[in-house]
Every structure is written in structure tokens, then in C-alpha cells.
Scaffold this motif. Structure first.
Motif, PDB file in Angstrom:
ATOM      1  N   ASP A 182       0.834  -1.208   0.000  1.00 13.52           N
ATOM      2  CA  ASP A 182       0.000   0.000   0.000  1.00 13.52           C
ATOM      3  C   ASP A 182       0.866   1.254   0.000  1.00 13.52           C
ATOM      4  OD1 ASP A 182      -2.331  -1.449  -0.031  1.00 13.52           O
ATOM      5  OD2 ASP A 182      -2.656  -1.350   2.136  1.00 13.52           O
ATOM      6  N   GLU A 183       1.983   1.198   0.738  1.00 15.80           N
ATOM      7  CA  GLU A 183       2.899   2.335   0.779  1.00 15.80           C
ATOM      8  C   GLU A 183       3.517   2.565  -0.598  1.00 15.80           C
ATOM      9  OE1 GLU A 183       6.586   1.680   2.907  1.00 15.80           O
ATOM     10  OE2 GLU A 183       6.519   3.700   3.739  1.00 15.80           O
ATOM     11  N   VAL A 184       3.839   1.470  -1.272  1.00 15.96           N
ATOM     12  CA  VAL A 184       4.387   1.556  -2.625  1.00 15.96           C
ATOM     13  C   VAL A 184       3.424   2.302  -3.540  1.00 15.96           C
ATOM     14  CG1 VAL A 184       4.935   0.191  -4.681  1.00 15.96           C
ATOM     15  CG2 VAL A 184       5.866  -0.484  -2.457  1.00 15.96           C
ATOM     16  N   LEU A 185       2.153   1.916  -3.501  1.00 17.09           N
ATOM     17  CA  LEU A 185       1.166   2.530  -4.386  1.00 17.09           C
ATOM     18  C   LEU A 185       0.923   3.991  -4.031  1.00 17.09           C
ATOM     19  CD1 LEU A 185      -1.443  -0.387  -4.663  1.00 17.09           C
ATOM     20  CD2 LEU A 185       0.437   0.180  -6.209  1.00 17.09           C
ATOM     21  N   GLU A 186       0.947   4.326  -2.736  1.00 19.15           N
ATOM     22  CA  GLU A 186       0.731   5.702  -2.312  1.00 19.15           C
ATOM     23  C   GLU A 186       1.853   6.615  -2.802  1.00 19.15           C
ATOM     24  OE1 GLU A 186       0.276   8.332   1.813  1.00 19.15           O
ATOM     25  OE2 GLU A 186       0.280   6.150   1.904  1.00 19.15           O
ATOM     26  N   ALA A 187       3.099   6.170  -2.620  1.00 19.05           N
ATOM     27  CA  ALA A 187       4.233   6.979  -3.071  1.00 19.05           C
ATOM     28  C   ALA A 187       4.226   7.126  -4.583  1.00 19.05           C
ATOM     29  CB  ALA A 187       5.549   6.351  -2.601  1.00 19.05           C
ATOM     30  N   ALA A 188       3.835   6.064  -5.288  1.00 16.06           N
ATOM     31  CA  ALA A 188       3.775   6.123  -6.744  1.00 16.06           C
ATOM     32  C   ALA A 188       2.739   7.138  -7.203  1.00 16.06           C
ATOM     33  CB  ALA A 188       3.450   4.737  -7.303  1.00 16.06           C
ATOM     34  N   ASN A 189       1.606   7.181  -6.535  1.00 15.95           N
ATOM     35  CA  ASN A 189       0.544   8.111  -6.908  1.00 15.95           C
ATOM     36  C   ASN A 189       1.016   9.557  -6.793  1.00 15.95           C
ATOM     37  OD1 ASN A 189      -2.316   8.723  -7.529  1.00 15.95           O
ATOM     38  ND2 ASN A 189      -2.319   9.560  -5.458  1.00 15.95           N
ATOM     39  N   GLU A 190       1.788   9.855  -5.763  1.00 13.15           N
ATOM     40  CA  GLU A 190       2.258  11.218  -5.551  1.00 13.15           C
ATOM     41  C   GLU A 190       3.276  11.656  -6.599  1.00 13.15           C
ATOM     42  OE1 GLU A 190       3.763  11.282  -1.605  1.00 13.15           O
ATOM     43  OE2 GLU A 190       1.810  11.050  -0.647  1.00 13.15           O
ATOM     44  N   ALA A 191       4.111  10.725  -7.048  1.00 15.56           N
ATOM     45  CA  ALA A 191       5.198  11.087  -7.970  1.00 15.56           C
ATOM     46  C   ALA A 191       4.831  10.899  -9.435  1.00 15.56           C
ATOM     47  CB  ALA A 191       6.436  10.255  -7.647  1.00 15.56           C
ATOM     48  N   SER A 192       3.736  10.203  -9.698  1.00 17.09           N
ATOM     49  CA  SER A 192       3.441   9.794 -11.065  1.00 17.09           C
ATOM     50  C   SER A 192       3.256  10.962 -12.027  1.00 17.09           C
ATOM     51  CB  SER A 192       2.197   8.899 -11.091  1.00 17.09           C
ATOM     52  OG  SER A 192       1.065   9.602 -10.599  1.00 17.09           O
ATOM     53  N   LYS A 193       2.721  12.077 -11.536  1.00 16.90           N
ATOM     54  CA  LYS A 193       2.493  13.210 -12.438  1.00 16.90           C
ATOM     55  C   LYS A 193       3.807  13.777 -12.965  1.00 16.90           C
ATOM     56  CE  LYS A 193      -2.009  14.562 -10.582  1.00 16.90           C
ATOM     57  NZ  LYS A 193      -2.810  15.635  -9.944  1.00 16.90           N
ATOM     58  N   ASP A 194       4.818  13.870 -12.092  1.00 13.03           N
ATOM     59  CA  ASP A 194       6.123  14.346 -12.547  1.00 13.03           C
ATOM     60  C   ASP A 194       6.733  13.370 -13.548  1.00 13.03           C
ATOM     61  OD1 ASP A 194       6.037  16.656 -11.062  1.00 13.03           O
ATOM     62  OD2 ASP A 194       7.304  15.911  -9.430  1.00 13.03           O
ATOM     63  N   VAL A 195       6.606  12.079 -13.259  1.00  9.13           N
ATOM     64  CA  VAL A 195       7.138  11.060 -14.159  1.00  9.13           C
ATOM     65  C   VAL A 195       6.471  11.177 -15.527  1.00  9.13           C
ATOM     66  CG1 VAL A 195       7.333   8.579 -14.584  1.00  9.13           C
ATOM     67  CG2 VAL A 195       7.711   9.470 -12.287  1.00  9.13           C
ATOM     68  N   GLN A 196       5.163  11.341 -15.530  1.00 10.61           N
ATOM     69  CA  GLN A 196       4.432  11.434 -16.788  1.00 10.61           C
ATOM     70  C   GLN A 196       4.879  12.642 -17.610  1.00 10.61           C
ATOM     71  OE1 GLN A 196       0.172  11.253 -15.981  1.00 10.61           O
ATOM     72  NE2 GLN A 196       0.516   9.672 -14.450  1.00 10.61           N
ATOM     73  N   LYS A 197       5.065  13.777 -16.959  1.00 14.79           N
ATOM     74  CA  LYS A 197       5.477  14.992 -17.678  1.00 14.79           C
ATOM     75  C   LYS A 197       6.842  14.820 -18.328  1.00 14.79           C
ATOM     76  CE  LYS A 197       2.964  18.181 -14.602  1.00 14.79           C
ATOM     77  NZ  LYS A 197       3.143  19.208 -13.527  1.00 14.79           N
ATOM     78  N   ILE A 198       7.780  14.255 -17.568  1.00 13.32           N
ATOM     79  CA  ILE A 198       9.139  14.106 -18.114  1.00 13.32           C
ATOM     80  C   ILE A 198       9.149  13.070 -19.235  1.00 13.32           C
ATOM     81  CG2 ILE A 198      11.555  13.616 -17.594  1.00 13.32           C
ATOM     82  CD1 ILE A 198      10.961  14.364 -14.676  1.00 13.32           C
ATOM     83  N   PHE A 199       8.447  11.964 -19.049  1.00 13.32           N
ATOM     84  CA  PHE A 199       8.410  10.936 -20.088  1.00 13.32           C
ATOM     85  C   PHE A 199       7.775  11.461 -21.369  1.00 13.32           C
ATOM     86  CE2 PHE A 199       8.736   6.865 -17.324  1.00 13.32           C
ATOM     87  CZ  PHE A 199      10.112   6.938 -17.407  1.00 13.32           C
ATOM     88  N   GLU A 200       6.725  12.245 -21.240  1.00 12.27           N
ATOM     89  CA  GLU A 200       6.077  12.779 -22.438  1.00 12.27           C
ATOM     90  C   GLU A 200       7.065  13.588 -23.271  1.00 12.27           C
ATOM     91  OE1 GLU A 200       2.005  15.122 -23.772  1.00 12.27           O
ATOM     92  OE2 GLU A 200       2.702  15.294 -21.700  1.00 12.27           O
ATOM     93  N   LYS A 201       7.841  14.444 -22.608  1.00  8.18           N
ATOM     94  CA  LYS A 201       8.807  15.273 -23.319  1.00  8.18           C
ATOM     95  C   LYS A 201       9.987  14.451 -23.839  1.00  8.18           C
ATOM     96  CE  LYS A 201       6.737  19.225 -22.733  1.00  8.18           C
ATOM     97  NZ  LYS A 201       6.148  19.961 -23.898  1.00  8.18           N
ATOM     98  N   THR A 202      10.393  13.450 -23.066  1.00 13.38           N
ATOM     99  CA  THR A 202      11.524  12.600 -23.478  1.00 13.38           C
ATOM    100  C   THR A 202      11.146  11.756 -24.683  1.00 13.38           C
ATOM    101  OG1 THR A 202      12.352  12.510 -21.207  1.00 13.38           O
ATOM    102  CG2 THR A 202      13.135  10.807 -22.724  1.00 13.38           C
ATOM    103  N   ILE A 203      10.010  11.095 -24.593  1.00  9.39           N
ATOM    104  CA  ILE A 203       9.581  10.202 -25.681  1.00  9.39           C
ATOM    105  C   ILE A 203       9.305  10.987 -26.955  1.00  9.39           C
ATOM    106  CG2 ILE A 203       7.727   8.633 -26.404  1.00  9.39           C
ATOM    107  CD1 ILE A 203       7.564   7.805 -23.375  1.00  9.39           C
ATOM    108  N   ASN A 204       8.884  12.223 -26.820  1.00  8.40           N
ATOM    109  CA  ASN A 204       8.623  13.065 -27.987  1.00  8.40           C
ATOM    110  C   ASN A 204       9.860  13.242 -28.860  1.00  8.40           C
ATOM    111  OD1 ASN A 204       6.641  14.753 -29.410  1.00  8.40           O
ATOM    112  ND2 ASN A 204       7.962  16.474 -28.833  1.00  8.40           N
ATOM    113  N   GLU A 205      11.050  13.018 -28.280  1.00  7.37           N
ATOM    114  CA  GLU A 205      12.306  13.174 -29.021  1.00  7.37           C
ATOM    115  C   GLU A 205      12.820  11.847 -29.597  1.00  7.37           C
ATOM    116  OE1 GLU A 205      13.541  16.145 -29.576  1.00  7.37           O
ATOM    117  OE2 GLU A 205      11.963  17.073 -28.356  1.00  7.37           O
ATOM    118  N   LEU A 206      12.109  10.748 -29.343  1.00  4.38           N
ATOM    119  CA  LEU A 206      12.607   9.434 -29.779  1.00  4.38           C
ATOM    120  C   LEU A 206      12.053   9.022 -31.144  1.00  4.38           C
ATOM    121  CD1 LEU A 206      12.340   7.505 -26.370  1.00  4.38           C
ATOM    122  CD2 LEU A 206      14.312   8.737 -27.334  1.00  4.38           C
TER     123      LEU A 206
END
Length: 307
Positions: free
Chosen positions: A283-307
Motif C-alpha cells: 500500500d505504501e508503494v502505491l501511495e508513493a507512486a501516486n504522488e510522484a506519477s504526475k512528474d514522471v508522466q510529464k518528463i516521459f512525455e517530453k523525453t519520448i517526444n524526441e525518440l
């Protein structure tokens, strides 16, 4: 025992059947019929699939693909999602819910999707996971870009390339000193700076263990001693097969718990800390993931856009 329960020829036929099934399912959507990037979404990070454009998008349950096994872990949906990412409309396939060795699957089965991705045209693998922080500076919610790994099961003989070599994919003796491509890591940090994201993101070594128990305090001290910065129960087999298949690799760990490498309280302590203080839980794993996921999504979107 070999990691292959079938001959290389039989296994290749299974992979080709799975790839043909995916091509048939995507035939009506030419924009996404040849994905260039595969994203494996770790525990609680299935929201990465939300950065795909709304159209065209195709979701395929694992059960619809011959050779795929079912994900049994909470937080792992068990489906492939195909779509486009970024202004440049990069075609991708997201694996929302991975397969683990501890679920009872062989490495042949857990890495089947990576080899299939190679056959449908994928060139780059982006793999994410939730991991325990071993480096004492890491805190829950931090991110770590993986620049090296320690394959504990592999060092003991449980290796995804054990057995007859799949010559049609890669060499008998696969080098891994370049497994985590430097240019992809640079691109990730460049996009992080451009977006102004302030979350702590480190580089470090990921230690793969079999699980499913979280590590004991002594095991964490051992992992820290041998050079591990984070520890988890996935990723490395997928990375090995990706490199064996000629794919580029970018890998990220979300640190979900940390600080458990200290020795346990002694029975002679007058005021001992509770044994379960800071103890890891799914449960702790999922909670921490939920908090950080938005930052991960933003960076991946910009990174993948260059691939």
C-alpha cells in the motif's frame, strides 16, 4: 534447468504468433501499428498510459495475446495500451502491469512481452519500477534513473539468458556495461530541467532480488555494501532481454520506502524503537507512486517526444 521450457525454434514461433496477433489488432490504425517505444509501467505507475493521445488508442488485455501470462499483482492492470505520445506523435505500446518471477512465472514468460515488442518494431524500452531506497540519502517520493544494476538471481544461476541462445535475437555472451544508454539518461535530465521539476532525481545502481518478501535489515545492509542504491523485484530481466534484442534502454525507479538498513532494536535497549517503524508495505508503494506519477508522466512525455 534452462530458462527456456521450449526449444528456441518453438519459442520463436510463439513470439511470432503473438506479434502477428498484435499486428492484426492494430491493422485498422496505421499511426500506431508499428510502435517505436515500449513503456513498462511499474507498481502504481500505470497512469503513465494517460499521456497517450485519446485517439487513436487501442487497449488489449494480455489474455487476448497468445503466449502472454496474466499479471496477478495489485496495481497491475494486465493490458497493453497502444497510442501516440507528444507533439511528434511517437507511436508507443504501454505494458500496464508487468509479470514477475515471484508470481511463479519463468524468466522466459516474464520477458516474453519484450521480445514480442522487438518483433513488432520497437526500438527503445522505457522501464519503470517501485523500489526500496538503499542509499541513505534517498527519501520516499524520490526518483532514481538507473545507470547500472546488480542481478542477484542471475549471479546465482537464475538468468534470463540461461539455456540455448536465441541467435535470431542476440549473441551468446551479451555485454551489459552499456545497458542503460547514456544519451537517453541525458535526455531525461534535460527535459526535467526544461520543465522546472524540483523533485529529487538521482542516478544509481538497482539491485534485483527475487522477492516476494521485502528485504530484511541485514539484507539491505548487504546490498548497500555491494554497491546497490535501490532494490526491487523486477526490471533487470527485462533490460537484459531488451539489450540482447538490440533495444535501447532507459530505466527509472520510484523510491517508495527507505531507511530500513539500520540494525533492529536490541532486546537490551531501554527504549527500543518499534520493529515495524518505517516497514515497507505494498500500500505504501502505491501511495508513493501516486504522488510522484504526475512528474514522471510529464518528463516521459517530453523525453519520448524526441525518440
Amino acid at each position: 534447468m534452462s530458462s527456456l521450457s521450449f526449444s528456441p525454434e518453438e519459442y520463436t514461433q510463439q513470439l511470432e504468433t503473438a506479434a502477428a496477433t498484435v499486428r492484426d489488432l492494430l491493422a485498422k490504425f496505421p499511426e500506431i501499428s508499428s510502435p517505436r517505444v515500449m513503456i513498462i509501467c511499474g507498481s502504481g505507475l500505470g497512469g503513465i498510459a494517460n499521456i497517450l493521445h485519446s485517439e487513436p488508442k487501442v487497449e488489449v488485455p494480455y489474455s487476448d495475446i497468445p503466449g502472454f501470462k496474466s499479471s496477478t499483482v495489485p496495481g497491475h492492470a494486465g493490458k497493453l495500451v497502444f497510442g501516440l505520445i507528444g507533439d511528434k506523435k511517437v507511436p508507443v505500446m504501454c505494458m500496464v502491469g508487468r509479470l514477475h518471477f515471484y508470481e511463479g512465472y519463468s524468466f522466459q514468460e516474464t520477458t516474453f512481452p519484450v521480445r514480442m515488442a522487438k518483433l513488432v518494431g520497437v526500438k527503445t524500452l522505457i522501464v519503470t519500477n517501485a523500489a526500496g531506497g538503499v542509499d541513505p540519502t534517498y527519501k520516499p517520493g524520490d526518483l532514481m534513473i538507473i545507470n547500472d544494476h546488480i542481478n542477484m538471481p542471475g549471479l546465482s544461476g537464475y538468468h534470463p539468458l540461461r539455456g540455448p541462445n536465441m541467435e535470431n535475437f542476440g549473441p551468446r555472451f551479451q555485454p551489459l556495461s552499456d545497458a542503460y544508454e547514456l544519451e537517453l539518461r541525458k535526455l531525461f535530465f534535460q527535459k526535467k530541467e526544461e520543465l522546472g521539476i524540483t523533485r529529487n532525481i538521482y542516478e544509481g545502481t538497482y539491485c534485483f532480488v527475487a522477492g516476494p518478501t521485502f528485504e530484511s535489515r541485514a539484507e539491505l545492509r548487504f546490498i548497500r555494501t555491494i554497491g546497490g542504491d535501490a532494490v526491487g523485484m523486477s526490471t533487470v530481466p527485462e533490460v537484459i532481454i531488451a539489450r540482447h534484442s538490440g533495444l535501447r534502454v532507459l530505466a527509472l525507479s520510484l523510491i517508495t520506502n527507505a531507511g530500513l538498513a539500520d540494525k533492529p532494536p536490541s532486546a537490551f535497549d531501554k527504549n527500543p524503537k518499534p520493529l515495524d517503524e518505517g516497514m515497507a508495505s505494498h500500500d505504501e508503494v502505491l501511495e508513493a507512486a501516486n504522488e510522484a506519477s504526475k512528474d514522471v508522466q510529464k518528463i516521459f512525455e517530453k523525453t519520448i517526444n524526441e525518440l
